[in-house]
Scaffold this motif. Sequence first.
Motif, PDB file in Angstrom:
ATOM      1  N   PHE A   1      -5.402  -6.876   4.016  1.00 24.84           N
ATOM      2  CA  PHE A   1      -5.234  -5.501   4.481  1.00 24.84           C
ATOM      3  C   PHE A   1      -4.944  -4.701   3.225  1.00 24.84           C
ATOM      4  O   PHE A   1      -3.935  -4.929   2.552  1.00 24.84           O
ATOM      5  CB  PHE A   1      -4.065  -5.376   5.452  1.00 24.84           C
ATOM      6  N   ARG A   2      -5.832  -3.786   2.879  1.00 24.08           N
ATOM      7  CA  ARG A   2      -5.703  -3.041   1.624  1.00 24.08           C
ATOM      8  C   ARG A   2      -5.521  -1.550   1.882  1.00 24.08           C
ATOM      9  O   ARG A   2      -6.217  -0.961   2.697  1.00 24.08           O
ATOM     10  CB  ARG A   2      -6.958  -3.218   0.790  1.00 24.08           C
ATOM     11  N   MET A   3      -4.610  -0.990   1.115  1.00 23.56           N
ATOM     12  CA  MET A   3      -4.432   0.458   1.085  1.00 23.56           C
ATOM     13  C   MET A   3      -4.763   0.902  -0.326  1.00 23.56           C
ATOM     14  O   MET A   3      -4.259   0.323  -1.291  1.00 23.56           O
ATOM     15  CB  MET A   3      -2.988   0.826   1.444  1.00 23.56           C
ATOM     16  N   ARG A   4      -5.608   1.911  -0.420  1.00 23.61           N
ATOM     17  CA  ARG A   4      -6.000   2.432  -1.737  1.00 23.61           C
ATOM     18  C   ARG A   4      -5.835   3.943  -1.738  1.00 23.61           C
ATOM     19  O   ARG A   4      -6.184   4.610  -0.768  1.00 23.61           O
ATOM     20  CB  ARG A   4      -7.459   2.092  -2.025  1.00 23.61           C
TER      21      ARG A   4
ATOM     22  N   LEU B   1      -0.612  11.260   2.336  1.00 23.36           N
ATOM     23  CA  LEU B   1      -0.968   9.858   2.133  1.00 23.36           C
ATOM     24  C   LEU B   1      -0.056   8.937   2.945  1.00 23.36           C
ATOM     25  O   LEU B   1      -0.531   8.008   3.608  1.00 23.36           O
ATOM     26  CB  LEU B   1      -0.891   9.500   0.642  1.00 23.36           C
ATOM     27  N   ILE B   2       1.232   9.197   2.901  1.00 29.31           N
ATOM     28  CA  ILE B   2       2.183   8.369   3.652  1.00 29.31           C
ATOM     29  C   ILE B   2       1.913   8.494   5.148  1.00 29.31           C
ATOM     30  O   ILE B   2       1.893   7.483   5.871  1.00 29.31           O
ATOM     31  CB  ILE B   2       3.637   8.739   3.293  1.00 29.31           C
ATOM     32  N   SER B   3       1.643   9.702   5.609  1.00 29.67           N
ATOM     33  CA  SER B   3       1.342   9.910   7.026  1.00 29.67           C
ATOM     34  C   SER B   3       0.027   9.247   7.437  1.00 29.67           C
ATOM     35  O   SER B   3      -0.160   8.898   8.599  1.00 29.67           O
ATOM     36  CB  SER B   3       1.261  11.411   7.341  1.00 29.67           C
TER      37      SER B   3
ATOM     38  N   PHE C   1       4.310   6.235  -6.460  1.00 31.47           N
ATOM     39  CA  PHE C   1       3.860   6.471  -5.083  1.00 31.47           C
ATOM     40  C   PHE C   1       4.097   5.238  -4.219  1.00 31.47           C
ATOM     41  O   PHE C   1       4.658   5.335  -3.128  1.00 31.47           O
ATOM     42  CB  PHE C   1       2.378   6.869  -5.008  1.00 31.47           C
ATOM     43  N   TRP C   2       3.652   4.069  -4.684  1.00 32.43           N
ATOM     44  CA  TRP C   2       3.769   2.866  -3.858  1.00 32.43           C
ATOM     45  C   TRP C   2       5.232   2.464  -3.664  1.00 32.43           C
ATOM     46  O   TRP C   2       5.592   1.935  -2.611  1.00 32.43           O
ATOM     47  CB  TRP C   2       2.924   1.722  -4.421  1.00 32.43           C
ATOM     48  N   THR C   3       6.081   2.741  -4.639  1.00 34.91           N
ATOM     49  CA  THR C   3       7.517   2.500  -4.471  1.00 34.91           C
ATOM     50  C   THR C   3       8.070   3.435  -3.397  1.00 34.91           C
ATOM     51  O   THR C   3       8.817   3.010  -2.505  1.00 34.91           O
ATOM     52  CB  THR C   3       8.260   2.699  -5.801  1.00 34.91           C
ATOM     53  N   THR C   4       7.684   4.702  -3.463  1.00 36.56           N
ATOM     54  CA  THR C   4       8.121   5.681  -2.464  1.00 36.56           C
ATOM     55  C   THR C   4       7.634   5.268  -1.072  1.00 36.56           C
ATOM     56  O   THR C   4       8.402   5.298  -0.101  1.00 36.56           O
ATOM     57  CB  THR C   4       7.587   7.088  -2.820  1.00 36.56           C
TER      58      THR C   4
ATOM     59  N   THR D   1      -9.842  10.322  -2.816  1.00 36.70           N
ATOM     60  CA  THR D   1      -9.820   9.725  -1.484  1.00 36.70           C
ATOM     61  C   THR D   1      -8.693   8.708  -1.350  1.00 36.70           C
ATOM     62  O   THR D   1      -8.109   8.269  -2.337  1.00 36.70           O
ATOM     63  CB  THR D   1     -11.143   8.974  -1.175  1.00 36.70           C
ATOM     64  N   ALA D   2      -8.447   8.348  -0.103  1.00 30.63           N
ATOM     65  CA  ALA D   2      -7.536   7.255   0.212  1.00 30.63           C
ATOM     66  C   ALA D   2      -8.174   6.468   1.346  1.00 30.63           C
ATOM     67  O   ALA D   2      -8.885   7.034   2.188  1.00 30.63           O
ATOM     68  CB  ALA D   2      -6.172   7.774   0.628  1.00 30.63           C
TER      69      ALA D   2
END
Length: 153
Positions: A47-50, A127-129, A14-17, A55-56
Motif C-alpha cells: 500500500f503506497r502513498m506518494r 494531502l493529509i485529508s 510531511f511524512w512525520t507530520t 500530484t499525490a
Amino acid sequence: MYTREQASQLRQAFWTTFGQYIAPHPSADGGKINWSNYKTGLKHVYFRMRAEKKTASIGIEMTHPDPEIQELLYEQFLELKLFLHETLGETWEWELHGTNEFGETVSRIYKEISPVNIFNREDWPTLISFFKPRIIALDDFWSNAQYSFDSLR
C-alpha cells in the motif's frame, strides 16, 4: 527550487507530520500500526502513498518480478473489486502491467489528486485529508481480504 537536501527534509517533515496525525488511530484489527509504511504481510504487495510536486496518489501496488504471478495477484484483487470499492466508498483506477519510475513492471489500483505539492506546506492539510481516510479504509479492506491471498503466499 529546492536543493536535494531541502526537498528530502520537506518530504521527511510531511511524512512525520502525517504519521503523528494518524498515529492515534488503531488498525482495523485494533493494533498499533505504522500507517506511512504499511505492511501487508504479502510479499510484492504494497500500500503506497506518494506525494510529489504536482500530484499525490495512494494505491495498492503489485511488484512481483514475474509478470504472470503479478497478473494472478491483480486478478485476485479483481475478484474483490466490488468489496474494495464499497470499503473505500469510491472507485479507483486499475492498471495491469504499467511501468513505475524505475522502469519496472508493476500493477496498480490507485486514486490520484492534483494539483497538490508536497513542498507547499499550505497543501499539507489537503494531502493529509486525502491520505488519512483512504489508508484507514485500505486497512479495513485488508483485514478481511488478506485471507483471499493465502494460496499466493
